[in-house]
Design a protein around this motif. Sequence first.
Motif, PDB file in Angstrom:
ATOM      1  N   ALA A 168       0.830  -1.207   0.000  1.00 18.45           N
ATOM      2  CA  ALA A 168       0.000   0.000   0.000  1.00 18.45           C
ATOM      3  C   ALA A 168       0.869   1.264   0.000  1.00 18.45           C
ATOM      4  O   ALA A 168       0.562   2.236  -0.698  1.00 18.45           O
ATOM      5  CB  ALA A 168      -0.925   0.000   1.220  1.00 18.45           C
ATOM      6  N   VAL A 169       1.959   1.235   0.772  1.00 19.80           N
ATOM      7  CA  VAL A 169       2.875   2.379   0.800  1.00 19.80           C
ATOM      8  C   VAL A 169       3.527   2.572  -0.574  1.00 19.80           C
ATOM      9  O   VAL A 169       3.634   3.698  -1.083  1.00 19.80           O
ATOM     10  CB  VAL A 169       3.947   2.182   1.894  1.00 19.80           C
ATOM     11  CG1 VAL A 169       4.998   3.288   1.810  1.00 19.80           C
ATOM     12  CG2 VAL A 169       3.302   2.159   3.270  1.00 19.80           C
ATOM     13  N   VAL A 170       3.962   1.470  -1.189  1.00 18.51           N
ATOM     14  CA  VAL A 170       4.567   1.549  -2.519  1.00 18.51           C
ATOM     15  C   VAL A 170       3.561   2.078  -3.547  1.00 18.51           C
ATOM     16  O   VAL A 170       3.904   2.870  -4.434  1.00 18.51           O
ATOM     17  CB  VAL A 170       5.115   0.175  -2.948  1.00 18.51           C
ATOM     18  CG1 VAL A 170       5.593   0.206  -4.403  1.00 18.51           C
ATOM     19  CG2 VAL A 170       6.256  -0.245  -2.042  1.00 18.51           C
ATOM     20  N   ALA A 171       2.305   1.641  -3.419  1.00 13.95           N
ATOM     21  CA  ALA A 171       1.263   2.121  -4.338  1.00 13.95           C
ATOM     22  C   ALA A 171       1.052   3.620  -4.186  1.00 13.95           C
ATOM     23  O   ALA A 171       0.867   4.342  -5.186  1.00 13.95           O
ATOM     24  CB  ALA A 171      -0.037   1.375  -4.082  1.00 13.95           C
ATOM     25  N   LEU A 172       1.083   4.127  -2.961  1.00 12.25           N
ATOM     26  CA  LEU A 172       0.926   5.566  -2.746  1.00 12.25           C
ATOM     27  C   LEU A 172       2.120   6.340  -3.314  1.00 12.25           C
ATOM     28  O   LEU A 172       1.954   7.404  -3.913  1.00 12.25           O
ATOM     29  CB  LEU A 172       0.775   5.854  -1.249  1.00 12.25           C
ATOM     30  CG  LEU A 172      -0.531   5.382  -0.595  1.00 12.25           C
ATOM     31  CD1 LEU A 172      -0.497   5.616   0.908  1.00 12.25           C
ATOM     32  CD2 LEU A 172      -1.722   6.098  -1.213  1.00 12.25           C
ATOM     33  N   ILE A 173       3.320   5.787  -3.125  1.00 15.19           N
ATOM     34  CA  ILE A 173       4.513   6.454  -3.669  1.00 15.19           C
ATOM     35  C   ILE A 173       4.475   6.469  -5.191  1.00 15.19           C
ATOM     36  O   ILE A 173       4.895   7.441  -5.831  1.00 15.19           O
ATOM     37  CB  ILE A 173       5.782   5.750  -3.156  1.00 15.19           C
ATOM     38  CG1 ILE A 173       5.894   5.893  -1.634  1.00 15.19           C
ATOM     39  CG2 ILE A 173       7.029   6.308  -3.829  1.00 15.19           C
ATOM     40  CD1 ILE A 173       7.045   5.111  -1.026  1.00 15.19           C
ATOM     41  N   SER A 174       3.963   5.382  -5.784  1.00 17.09           N
ATOM     42  CA  SER A 174       3.931   5.302  -7.244  1.00 17.09           C
ATOM     43  C   SER A 174       2.987   6.320  -7.876  1.00 17.09           C
ATOM     44  O   SER A 174       3.069   6.591  -9.077  1.00 17.09           O
ATOM     45  CB  SER A 174       3.521   3.888  -7.682  1.00 17.09           C
ATOM     46  OG  SER A 174       2.174   3.622  -7.320  1.00 17.09           O
ATOM     47  N   LEU A 175       2.074   6.905  -7.070  1.00 21.36           N
ATOM     48  CA  LEU A 175       1.172   7.924  -7.607  1.00 21.36           C
ATOM     49  C   LEU A 175       1.915   9.180  -8.015  1.00 21.36           C
ATOM     50  O   LEU A 175       1.374  10.017  -8.760  1.00 21.36           O
ATOM     51  CB  LEU A 175       0.095   8.266  -6.573  1.00 21.36           C
ATOM     52  CG  LEU A 175      -0.905   7.153  -6.234  1.00 21.36           C
ATOM     53  CD1 LEU A 175      -1.828   7.605  -5.123  1.00 21.36           C
ATOM     54  CD2 LEU A 175      -1.707   6.763  -7.467  1.00 21.36           C
ATOM     55  N   VAL A 176       3.150   9.337  -7.526  1.00 22.74           N
ATOM     56  CA  VAL A 176       3.948  10.500  -7.903  1.00 22.74           C
ATOM     57  C   VAL A 176       4.261  10.475  -9.395  1.00 22.74           C
ATOM     58  O   VAL A 176       4.343  11.517 -10.057  1.00 22.74           O
ATOM     59  CB  VAL A 176       5.255  10.539  -7.078  1.00 22.74           C
ATOM     60  CG1 VAL A 176       6.135  11.722  -7.498  1.00 22.74           C
ATOM     61  CG2 VAL A 176       4.926  10.616  -5.593  1.00 22.74           C
ATOM     62  N   PHE A 177       4.429   9.293  -9.947  1.00 22.93           N
ATOM     63  CA  PHE A 177       4.760   9.154 -11.366  1.00 22.93           C
ATOM     64  C   PHE A 177       3.475   9.271 -12.190  1.00 22.93           C
ATOM     65  O   PHE A 177       2.590   8.423 -12.100  1.00 22.93           O
ATOM     66  CB  PHE A 177       5.439   7.806 -11.624  1.00 22.93           C
ATOM     67  CG  PHE A 177       6.688   7.617 -10.811  1.00 22.93           C
ATOM     68  CD1 PHE A 177       7.885   8.176 -11.215  1.00 22.93           C
ATOM     69  CD2 PHE A 177       6.657   6.880  -9.632  1.00 22.93           C
ATOM     70  CE1 PHE A 177       9.031   8.007 -10.464  1.00 22.93           C
ATOM     71  CE2 PHE A 177       7.801   6.706  -8.875  1.00 22.93           C
ATOM     72  CZ  PHE A 177       8.998   7.278  -9.294  1.00 22.93           C
ATOM     73  N   ARG A 178       3.392  10.331 -12.955  1.00 22.71           N
ATOM     74  CA  ARG A 178       2.209  10.606 -13.750  1.00 22.71           C
ATOM     75  C   ARG A 178       2.417  10.136 -15.181  1.00 22.71           C
ATOM     76  O   ARG A 178       3.557  10.028 -15.657  1.00 22.71           O
ATOM     77  CB  ARG A 178       1.908  12.112 -13.767  1.00 22.71           C
ATOM     78  CG  ARG A 178       1.845  12.735 -12.379  1.00 22.71           C
ATOM     79  CD  ARG A 178       0.791  12.077 -11.515  1.00 22.71           C
ATOM     80  NE  ARG A 178      -0.527  12.238 -12.078  1.00 22.71           N
ATOM     81  CZ  ARG A 178      -1.621  11.672 -11.594  1.00 22.71           C
ATOM     82  NH1 ARG A 178      -1.539  10.860 -10.541  1.00 22.71           N
ATOM     83  NH2 ARG A 178      -2.796  11.871 -12.156  1.00 22.71           N
TER      84      ARG A 178
END
Length: 315
Positions: free
Chosen positions: A125-135
């Motif tokens: 879940a943390v990795v998924a939230l961090i991956s939202l930075v990449f648009r």
Amino acid sequence: MDDRKRYKQYTKRIRRMEDHTLCEQYLKDHRWGKAYEWIEAKVRVYQNRVARRLVVANVFGLLMSVIAAFFTWVVLYPSADKKELKAFPLATLCNDLFLKLCEEIPGGKPAVIGGLIAVPFIVSAVVALISLVFRPRKTTDKDSVNRRSAKAVKERLELLQKLREKCDQGYMTAFFLYFLLIVVLTGLTMTISAVPGGLNPFEYLIVGAVCAVVQAGVVFVCAWVFSWFCTNKETWFSIYDWYKVLDSVIDKDKPKKETYIRVSDRVKETEFYKEKFNEYYAQYTGTPYETPEQEAARIAREIELDLSGDGRWDY
């Protein structure tokens, strides 16, 4: 749910439908450039989504494999004798770590077990939230050059459909590979370590197979949970027949088959038609072709040979 929240969800849904209706109108009006730009923007979004979910799936699968193998060795430890513990030092290492965690963490054994099971989900879940930075990368004018045709729009639409289906797959192939990793860390390690330890490897091959069946159930449940979170909630693609307009336009642009031309009797009487007919007939039957002049010269030569006594006497 209060009225304000319900109104926001309703307006958001209406905007999505209007957005997709806009592309449908582009297709109906044969505005291929606009339709291509709309579909290309969606392709970039789904490419980004597939890449992010692939990263999250690999993080989740790796942690799940390590923790499942850890629990397997801890469960096998109490039933092992001294000879087995000497042959399988990994079991001793995992059990010592497990006991240390139970002593250090408040709540003891239940808290450790529950915490280890929750680790893959929390980290993912943390990795998924961090991956939202990449648009997703924006579409540029250069990307749309020479893309103003129904065929180009259809090819991009097919790519979009494949990406949407890939989002719904849950990456079962990746989870199968991580299941093999669990089998290597437990059953295969146990079987190979039994030989130098003076144990019967076939016995531990059966033990490893039993463990693999249990681990397969764990992997299946985790894969189902992960795929449930990754299921694509958008259903707009199946509402409208996106290919209907494209297929009809592409079919019209296809070259038509040559139709049979009926030759009139007047044309058949011409010398040119007779000469070409004889030429093609000779090619079809595999016989040598002669022009009228060549045929007349051959007949004159044969008559001359017959009259001189050197011919076949067939005249």
